[in-house]
Write an enzyme that holds these catalytic residues in place. Structure first.
Site, PDB file in Angstrom:
ATOM      1  N   ASN A  90      37.392  46.559  40.960  1.00  0.00           N
ATOM      2  CA  ASN A  90      37.381  45.689  41.182  1.00  0.00           C
ATOM      3  C   ASN A  90      39.051  44.215  41.339  1.00  0.00           C
ATOM      4  O   ASN A  90      38.931  43.621  41.802  1.00  0.00           O
ATOM      5  CB  ASN A  90      35.710  45.293  40.922  1.00  0.00           C
ATOM      6  CG  ASN A  90      35.996  44.311  41.014  1.00  0.00           C
ATOM      7  OD1 ASN A  90      35.501  42.908  41.795  1.00  0.00           O
ATOM      8  ND2 ASN A  90      36.236  42.676  39.713  1.00  0.00           N
ATOM      9  N   ALA A  91      39.566  45.105  40.296  1.00  0.00           N
ATOM     10  CA  ALA A  91      39.913  43.804  39.903  1.00  0.00           C
ATOM     11  C   ALA A  91      41.460  43.353  41.366  1.00  0.00           C
ATOM     12  O   ALA A  91      41.716  44.331  41.882  1.00  0.00           O
ATOM     13  CB  ALA A  91      40.842  44.185  38.479  1.00  0.00           C
ATOM     14  N   GLY A  92      41.487  41.588  41.439  1.00  0.00           N
ATOM     15  CA  GLY A  92      42.543  42.093  42.763  1.00  0.00           C
ATOM     16  C   GLY A  92      43.364  40.735  43.025  1.00  0.00           C
ATOM     17  O   GLY A  92      43.783  40.356  44.048  1.00  0.00           O
ATOM     18  N   GLY A 155      47.678  32.015  53.947  1.00  0.00           N
ATOM     19  CA  GLY A 155      48.946  31.781  52.836  1.00  0.00           C
ATOM     20  C   GLY A 155      48.595  32.981  51.995  1.00  0.00           C
ATOM     21  O   GLY A 155      48.235  33.177  51.409  1.00  0.00           O
ATOM     22  N   TYR A 159      48.603  39.316  49.518  1.00  0.00           N
ATOM     23  CA  TYR A 159      47.629  40.384  48.645  1.00  0.00           C
ATOM     24  C   TYR A 159      46.524  41.373  50.061  1.00  0.00           C
ATOM     25  O   TYR A 159      46.133  41.854  49.598  1.00  0.00           O
ATOM     26  CB  TYR A 159      46.354  38.531  49.192  1.00  0.00           C
ATOM     27  CG  TYR A 159      44.832  38.428  48.240  1.00  0.00           C
ATOM     28  CD1 TYR A 159      44.848  39.478  47.382  1.00  0.00           C
ATOM     29  CD2 TYR A 159      44.171  38.541  49.377  1.00  0.00           C
ATOM     30  CE1 TYR A 159      43.072  39.155  47.118  1.00  0.00           C
ATOM     31  CE2 TYR A 159      42.807  38.660  49.537  1.00  0.00           C
ATOM     32  CZ  TYR A 159      42.278  39.390  47.885  1.00  0.00           C
ATOM     33  OH  TYR A 159      40.861  38.966  48.125  1.00  0.00           O
ATOM     34  N   GLY A 190      33.809  39.707  52.283  1.00  0.00           N
ATOM     35  CA  GLY A 190      34.123  38.583  52.793  1.00  0.00           C
ATOM     36  C   GLY A 190      34.037  37.069  52.543  1.00  0.00           C
ATOM     37  O   GLY A 190      34.264  37.739  51.052  1.00  0.00           O
TER      38      GLY A 190
HETATM   39  N1  LIG Z   1      35.900  35.968  45.789  1.00  0.00           N
HETATM   40  C1  LIG Z   1      36.336  36.065  47.458  1.00  0.00           C
HETATM   41  O1  LIG Z   1      36.063  35.001  48.253  1.00  0.00           O
HETATM   42  C2  LIG Z   1      36.570  37.537  47.527  1.00  0.00           C
HETATM   43  C3  LIG Z   1      36.665  37.464  48.936  1.00  0.00           C
HETATM   44  C4  LIG Z   1      37.404  38.957  49.055  1.00  0.00           C
HETATM   45  C5  LIG Z   1      37.779  39.867  48.370  1.00  0.00           C
HETATM   46  N2  LIG Z   1      37.487  39.501  46.821  1.00  0.00           N
HETATM   47  C6  LIG Z   1      37.827  40.548  45.910  1.00  0.00           C
HETATM   48  O2  LIG Z   1      36.987  40.415  45.141  1.00  0.00           O
HETATM   49  C7  LIG Z   1      37.142  41.299  43.487  1.00  0.00           C
HETATM   50  C8  LIG Z   1      36.833  40.382  43.168  1.00  0.00           C
HETATM   51  O3  LIG Z   1      36.767  38.917  43.254  1.00  0.00           O
HETATM   52  P1  LIG Z   1      36.691  37.732  42.323  1.00  0.00           P
HETATM   53  O4  LIG Z   1      36.567  36.520  42.552  1.00  0.00           O
HETATM   54  O5  LIG Z   1      35.396  38.452  41.922  1.00  0.00           O
HETATM   55  O6  LIG Z   1      37.677  37.911  41.309  1.00  0.00           O
HETATM   56  P2  LIG Z   1      37.970  36.905  40.013  1.00  0.00           P
HETATM   57  O7  LIG Z   1      39.728  36.194  39.894  1.00  0.00           O
HETATM   58  O8  LIG Z   1      36.869  36.357  40.030  1.00  0.00           O
HETATM   59  O9  LIG Z   1      37.827  37.603  38.891  1.00  0.00           O
HETATM   60  C9  LIG Z   1      38.281  39.025  38.744  1.00  0.00           C
HETATM   61  C10 LIG Z   1      38.642  38.894  36.986  1.00  0.00           C
HETATM   62  O10 LIG Z   1      39.795  40.446  37.100  1.00  0.00           O
HETATM   63  C11 LIG Z   1      40.659  40.070  35.635  1.00  0.00           C
HETATM   64  N3  LIG Z   1      42.114  40.599  36.226  1.00  0.00           N
HETATM   65  C12 LIG Z   1      42.625  39.661  37.168  1.00  0.00           C
HETATM   66  N4  LIG Z   1      43.904  40.991  37.013  1.00  0.00           N
HETATM   67  C13 LIG Z   1      43.510  41.987  36.171  1.00  0.00           C
HETATM   68  C14 LIG Z   1      44.500  42.819  35.456  1.00  0.00           C
HETATM   69  N5  LIG Z   1      46.031  42.958  35.732  1.00  0.00           N
HETATM   70  N6  LIG Z   1      43.905  43.731  34.854  1.00  0.00           N
HETATM   71  C15 LIG Z   1      42.085  43.923  34.233  1.00  0.00           C
HETATM   72  N7  LIG Z   1      41.357  42.458  34.808  1.00  0.00           N
HETATM   73  C16 LIG Z   1      42.414  41.753  35.683  1.00  0.00           C
HETATM   74  C17 LIG Z   1      40.744  38.577  35.566  1.00  0.00           C
HETATM   75  O11 LIG Z   1      40.592  38.671  34.369  1.00  0.00           O
HETATM   76  C18 LIG Z   1      39.238  38.392  36.433  1.00  0.00           C
HETATM   77  O12 LIG Z   1      38.102  37.981  35.284  1.00  0.00           O
HETATM   78  C19 LIG Z   1      38.921  41.218  43.973  1.00  0.00           C
HETATM   79  O13 LIG Z   1      39.242  42.156  44.219  1.00  0.00           O
HETATM   80  C20 LIG Z   1      38.894  40.199  45.371  1.00  0.00           C
HETATM   81  O14 LIG Z   1      40.570  40.822  46.391  1.00  0.00           O
HETATM   82  C21 LIG Z   1      36.617  38.395  46.637  1.00  0.00           C
END
Ligand SMILES: NC(=O)c1ccc[n+]([C@@H]2O[C@H](COP(=O)([O-])OP(=O)(O)OC[C@H]3O[C@@H](n4cnc5c(N)ncnc54)[C@H](O)[C@@H]3O)[C@@H](O)[C@H]2O)c1
Length: 247
Positions: A90-92, A155, A159, A190
Site C-alpha cells: 500500500n505504501a506509495g 504533474g 508517480y 480513484g
Molecule cells: N489518496 C488518494 O487519493 C489515492 C488515489 C489513488 C491511489 N492511492 C494510493 O493508495 C495508497 C495509500 O494512499 P494514502 O493516500 O492512504 O497515502 P498516505 O500518504 O496518507 O499514507 C501512506 C503511508 O505510507 C507511509 N510511507 C511512505 N513512504 C514509506 C516507505 N518508504 N516505507 C514505509 N511506509 C511509507 C507514510 O508514512 C504514510 O503513513 C498509495 O499507494 C497511493 O498511491 C491513493
C-alpha cells in the site's frame, strides 16, 4: 465467507488513511496484521487500536524502498505473528509529494516515486514469495492508481510511472506463481478522501457514484482478494473508483 482467521497479513504504509483502513478490515475478518510504516508512531497507534478492538496486530516500522530493511523488518514481524500469508503493498506516496510537470522536474526528483512504488513492491514481494510458494498459499495485493493506467495532466507522471510499473510486475508475478496457490492482483484506486484536501465536494461531483473513496471501500476489496474464495482471481487490475475511468 471471507473468513481470514489463522491468516497473517502485512500492510505497508498502514499507519494512516487507506493502509490503516485495509489493516482494520483484515483484522475484522480475523487475520493477525503487521502494520508497516516509515513513521513508527503511526504504525504503533493503528496496531494498538486493532488490539483494543480484540484483534491481533503488531507495528513493523521500516522503509519499503530498502531491500535490507524490508528483509529484516519482515523477519521480525514473522517472529511475532508467523509467516506472512497476505501482503498488501500500500505504501506509495513519498513524504512531501508535490505536483510537478515533467518538463520542470530534475532527474533527482524521479527517485522517490520509483523507489517507493516499484522497488518497494519488488522488495516486499521478494521477502515473502518463497515462503508463500512453499506453503502453497499466498495473497499479494498491490494498491495502485488510475494514474498507473491513464495519463492525467496533474504533474504526477513519475508517480504514474512507478504505479504502472508495479501493475505490470504484478501481472507477470501472478503467472509465475499461479501453480503454487499464490495470487497477485492490483487495485487501481480513484481519488480518495485522504487525497482531496479542501476540494472534496467539487471533486466528488466528477465521480459517477457521487463521492470520493474511503478506506473501507478499499479494505472490503482487499479482504475479498485475500480470501480463500478469491483463489481463481489472479493477474488482475481492478478499478475501485466510483465509476470514474479517467483517474
Ligand atoms: N489518496 C488518494 O487519493 C489515492 C488515489 C489513488 C491511489 N492511492 C494510493 O493508495 C495508497 C495509500 O494512499 P494514502 O493516500 O492512504 O497515502 P498516505 O500518504 O496518507 O499514507 C501512506 C503511508 O505510507 C507511509 N510511507 C511512505 N513512504 C514509506 C516507505 N518508504 N516505507 C514505509 N511506509 C511509507 C507514510 O508514512 C504514510 O503513513 C498509495 O499507494 C497511493 O498511491 C491513493
Amino acid at each position: 465467507m471471507f473468513d481470514l482467521s489463522g491468516r497473517v497479513g502485512l500492510v505497508t504504509g498502514g499507519g494512516q488513511n487507506v493502509g490503516a483502513g485495509i489493516a482494520r478490515s483484515l483484522a475484522a475478518q480475523g487475520a493477525a496484521v503487521a502494520i508497516n510504516d516509515l513513521v513508527e508512531e503511526r504504525a504503533r497507534v493503528v496496531a494498538e487500536e486493532i488490539a483494543a478492538q480484540g484483534g491481533k496486530a503488531v507495528a513493523a516500522a521500516f522503509d519499503v524502498s530498502s531491500g535490507a530493511a524490508v528483509a529484516e523488518g519482515i523477519a521480525v514481524a514473522e517472529q511475532a505473528l508467523g509467516p506472512i500469508d497476505i501482503l498488501v503493498n500500500n505504501a506509495g506516496v513519498p513524504p512531501g509529494m508535490g505536483l510537478t510537470p515533467f518538463r520542470e522536474q530534475d532527474p533527482d526528483d524521479w527517485t522517490p516515486f520509483i523507489d517507493l512504488n516499484l522497488y518497494g513492491v519488488l522488495h516486499c514481494c521478494k521477502a515473502v514469495i518463497d515462503g508463500m510458494c512453499e506453503r502453497g498459499f499466498g495473497r499479494i495485493v498491490t494498491i495502485s492508481s488510475g494514474a498507473g493506467q491513464v495519463g492525467i495532466p496533474l504533474g504526477i507522471s513519475t508517480y504514474g510511472a512507478g504505479k504502472g510499473g508495479a501493475l505490470s510486475f504484478m501481472r507477470h508475478l501472478a503467472m509465475e506463481v499461479a501453480g503454487q496457490g499464490v495470487t497477485a492482483n492490483s487495485l487501481a484506486l480513484g481519488l480518495m478522501a485522504s487525497g482531496t484536501g479542501d476540494d472534496t465536494a467539487a471533486i466528488a461531483k466528477t465521480v459517477p457514484v457521487g463521492r470520493v473513496g474511503f478506506p473501507e471501500d478499499i479494505g472490503a476489496a482487499v479482504v475479498y482478494l485475500a480470501s480463500n474464495e478469491a483463489a481463481w482471481v489472479t493477474g488482475q487490475t481492478i478499478g475501485i473508483n466510483g465509476g470514474n475511468l479517467t483517474s
